[in-house]
Every structure is written in structure tokens, then in C-alpha cells.
Enzyme design. Structure first.
Site, PDB file in Angstrom:
ATOM      1  N   GLU A  59      -1.068  -8.226   5.077  1.00 27.24           N
ATOM      2  CA  GLU A  59      -0.725  -8.592   6.388  1.00 27.24           C
ATOM      3  C   GLU A  59      -2.334  -8.666   7.423  1.00 27.24           C
ATOM      4  O   GLU A  59      -1.993  -9.063   8.485  1.00 27.24           O
ATOM      5  CB  GLU A  59       0.119  -7.669   7.169  1.00 27.24           C
ATOM      6  CG  GLU A  59      -0.641  -6.271   7.319  1.00 27.24           C
ATOM      7  CD  GLU A  59      -0.610  -5.491   6.377  1.00 27.24           C
ATOM      8  OE1 GLU A  59      -0.503  -5.783   5.238  1.00 27.24           O
ATOM      9  OE2 GLU A  59      -1.086  -3.919   6.569  1.00 27.24           O
ATOM     10  N   CYS A 110       0.933  -1.069   0.043  1.00 31.94           N
ATOM     11  CA  CYS A 110      -0.123   0.034   0.065  1.00 31.94           C
ATOM     12  C   CYS A 110       0.866   1.250  -0.090  1.00 31.94           C
ATOM     13  O   CYS A 110       1.550   1.540  -1.142  1.00 31.94           O
ATOM     14  CB  CYS A 110      -1.108  -0.189   1.414  1.00 31.94           C
ATOM     15  SG  CYS A 110      -2.380   1.187   0.920  1.00 31.94           S
ATOM     16  N   HIS A 118      -3.204  -4.888   1.548  1.00 32.40           N
ATOM     17  CA  HIS A 118      -2.804  -5.076   2.888  1.00 32.40           C
ATOM     18  C   HIS A 118      -2.601  -6.777   2.941  1.00 32.40           C
ATOM     19  O   HIS A 118      -3.673  -7.288   3.708  1.00 32.40           O
ATOM     20  CB  HIS A 118      -3.354  -4.472   4.152  1.00 32.40           C
ATOM     21  CG  HIS A 118      -3.322  -2.950   4.150  1.00 32.40           C
ATOM     22  ND1 HIS A 118      -2.357  -2.517   5.014  1.00 32.40           N
ATOM     23  CD2 HIS A 118      -4.001  -1.987   3.113  1.00 32.40           C
ATOM     24  CE1 HIS A 118      -2.518  -1.047   4.438  1.00 32.40           C
ATOM     25  NE2 HIS A 118      -3.374  -0.828   3.818  1.00 32.40           N
TER      26      HIS A 118
HETATM   27  N1  GLN Z   1      -3.325   6.365   0.278  1.00 40.79           N
HETATM   28  C1  GLN Z   1      -2.429   6.363   1.241  1.00 40.79           C
HETATM   29  C2  GLN Z   1      -0.998   6.996   0.585  1.00 40.79           C
HETATM   30  O1  GLN Z   1      -1.220   7.670  -0.337  1.00 40.79           O
HETATM   31  C3  GLN Z   1      -1.895   4.591   1.238  1.00 40.79           C
HETATM   32  C4  GLN Z   1      -3.016   4.069   2.081  1.00 40.79           C
HETATM   33  C5  GLN Z   1      -2.681   2.703   2.791  1.00 40.79           C
HETATM   34  O2  GLN Z   1      -1.341   2.547   2.857  1.00 40.79           O
HETATM   35  N2  GLN Z   1      -3.513   2.023   3.422  1.00 40.79           N
HETATM   36  O3  GLN Z   1      -0.171   7.064   1.378  1.00 40.79           O
END
Ligand code: GLN
Length: 197
Positions: A178, A84, A176
Site C-alpha cells: 500500500e 506485514c 507493504h
Molecule cells: N514486526 C511487526 C510485528 O511483529 C510487523 C511490522 C509491520 O507490520 N511493519 O508485528
């Protein structure tokens, strides 16, 4: 070599650090190190960059002088796994943004790509290199990869968008892994680490 000699770090500035540590242990890693300062990077065989908010994590990485040493680890071929926000940290280019963070992976990424109404959702993905059932992927304000360079292998798509990719020692997922019991993507990462040693 066996996984029980592996030392793997989890960047512990923000995000689901405990969950990543648990998934690595489940994947056979003996020692997980929470990385908060440059000295915690010493002797690591691999590093996970968790989700959270990439701008915040990037600022903290600079503040704690972690940006340059982690970039060097990546350049030296040590496996890094960004999930992410971690995928955004790895990217060489970020849509509508002049700067990048680690800038290691030949990708152009879009932050928050799945829209407000779909802030978070779960989807079952077919991921290249992951055997068996589809992978349960939890997306939270997730980014996606818009473009990849010639040496990047796309491992999965969701809704026609690239959400998992690998470039040599770099692994990136929009979601994610995890946050579910399924540790197969962490196992895949541990495999990358073993092959690197
Ligand atoms: N949208 C977030 C960002 O730009 C990332 C979101 C997340 O890690 N759950 O950093």
C-alpha cells in the site's frame, strides 16, 4: 460481476488504513469500509489486515471482539489479505511464541526477520501471478514465512525467504504493497474476491 459492487473492509485499528483504502479504490473497489467494530464486517466481500504491530493489533482485535468474527469470515472462504503484521495475524504458528492470532493460514512465521541494520528497505520482487515489471516491495521490520503447509502456494521469495503466499482465500505479504503507487497486488486480491462471488 463488476468491481463496483464490491464492498471491501480494511481493519482500522492500527497501520496504513488510508493507503490500503486508496489502493483498493485504485484496483476498482467502489466501497471501502473501515472496520473498527464487529458490525462493520457485515456484508463484506473481503478484508485487508494492514501492517503495524501484530501483538498490539491482536490485543485490540480481542478487545473489540473482532477476532472470532474475522476468523469465521476466513473459515467461510471470504478473502483476507494480510500485509506485514497482517501476515503474522493470519499465521497458524509464530516462531518463539506459544500463541497465534487468527491462526487461519498453514504457515510458520518469524517476526522481524530481516535484522536491525535492515529495519526498512525496498526490493523489486518477482511475484507469481503479477504480470509485467517486478513488484516494488517496501519492507518495514518485516516478518517472513519459514514453513508452509501443503495447500499454501508460495508466490515470491526475497533473499531465499518466503515473502508472499496464498492459501485458497488467504493472501499474505511480508511487505507493504500500500506504500507505493503500484496497486497490482491489490488488483490480485480483488480478483480473488471476484472469483469467490
Ligand atoms: N514486526 C511487526 C510485528 O511483529 C510487523 C511490522 C509491520 O507490520 N511493519 O508485528
Amino acid at each position: 460481476m463488476s468491481t463496483d459492487q464490491l464492498r471491501v473492509g480494511v481493519l482500522a485499528l492500527q497501520g496504513a488504513v488510508t493507503e490500503h483504502s486508496g489502493a483498493l479504490i485504485k484496483a476498482g473497489v467502489k466501497e471501502v469500509v473501515q472496520v473498527k467494530r464487529p458490525q462493520h464486517l457485515e456484508g463484506l466481500d473481503g478484508l485487508v489486515l494492514p501492517g503495524g504491530e501484530s501483538t498490539t493489533i491482536g490485543k485490540l482485535m480481542n478487545q473489540y471482539e473482532l477476532m472470532e468474527p474475522i476468523r469465521k469470515m476466513g473459515q467461510a472462504g471470504i478473502p483476507l489479505f494480510g500485509t506485514c503484521a497482517g501476515l503474522i495475524l493470519l499465521a497458524s504458528r509464530i516462531q518463539n511464541q506459544q500463541w497465534s492470532h487468527l491462526g487461519l493460514m498453514d504457515t510458520l512465521v518469524d517476526r522481524n526477520s530481516f535484522g536491525r541494520q535492515r529495519e526498512s528497505f525496498e526490493a523489486n520482487l518477482q511475484v507469481d501471478g503479477i504480470e509485467g515489471d517486478p513488484f516494488p516491495a517496501v519492507f518495514i521490520r518485516a516478518p517472513h514465512i519459514i514453513e508452509v503447509g501443503p495447500t499454501v502456494k508460495v508466490l515470491s521469495h526475497y533473499d531465499g525467504r518466503i515473502v508472499t503466499a496464498r492459501q485458497d482465500n488467504l493472501l499474505a505479504a511480508s511487505f507493504h504493497p500500500e506504500l507505493t503507487d503500484d496497486s497490482r497486488l491489490h488488483q490480485y486480491f480483488v480478483q480473488m474476491i471476484k472469483q469467490n462471488r
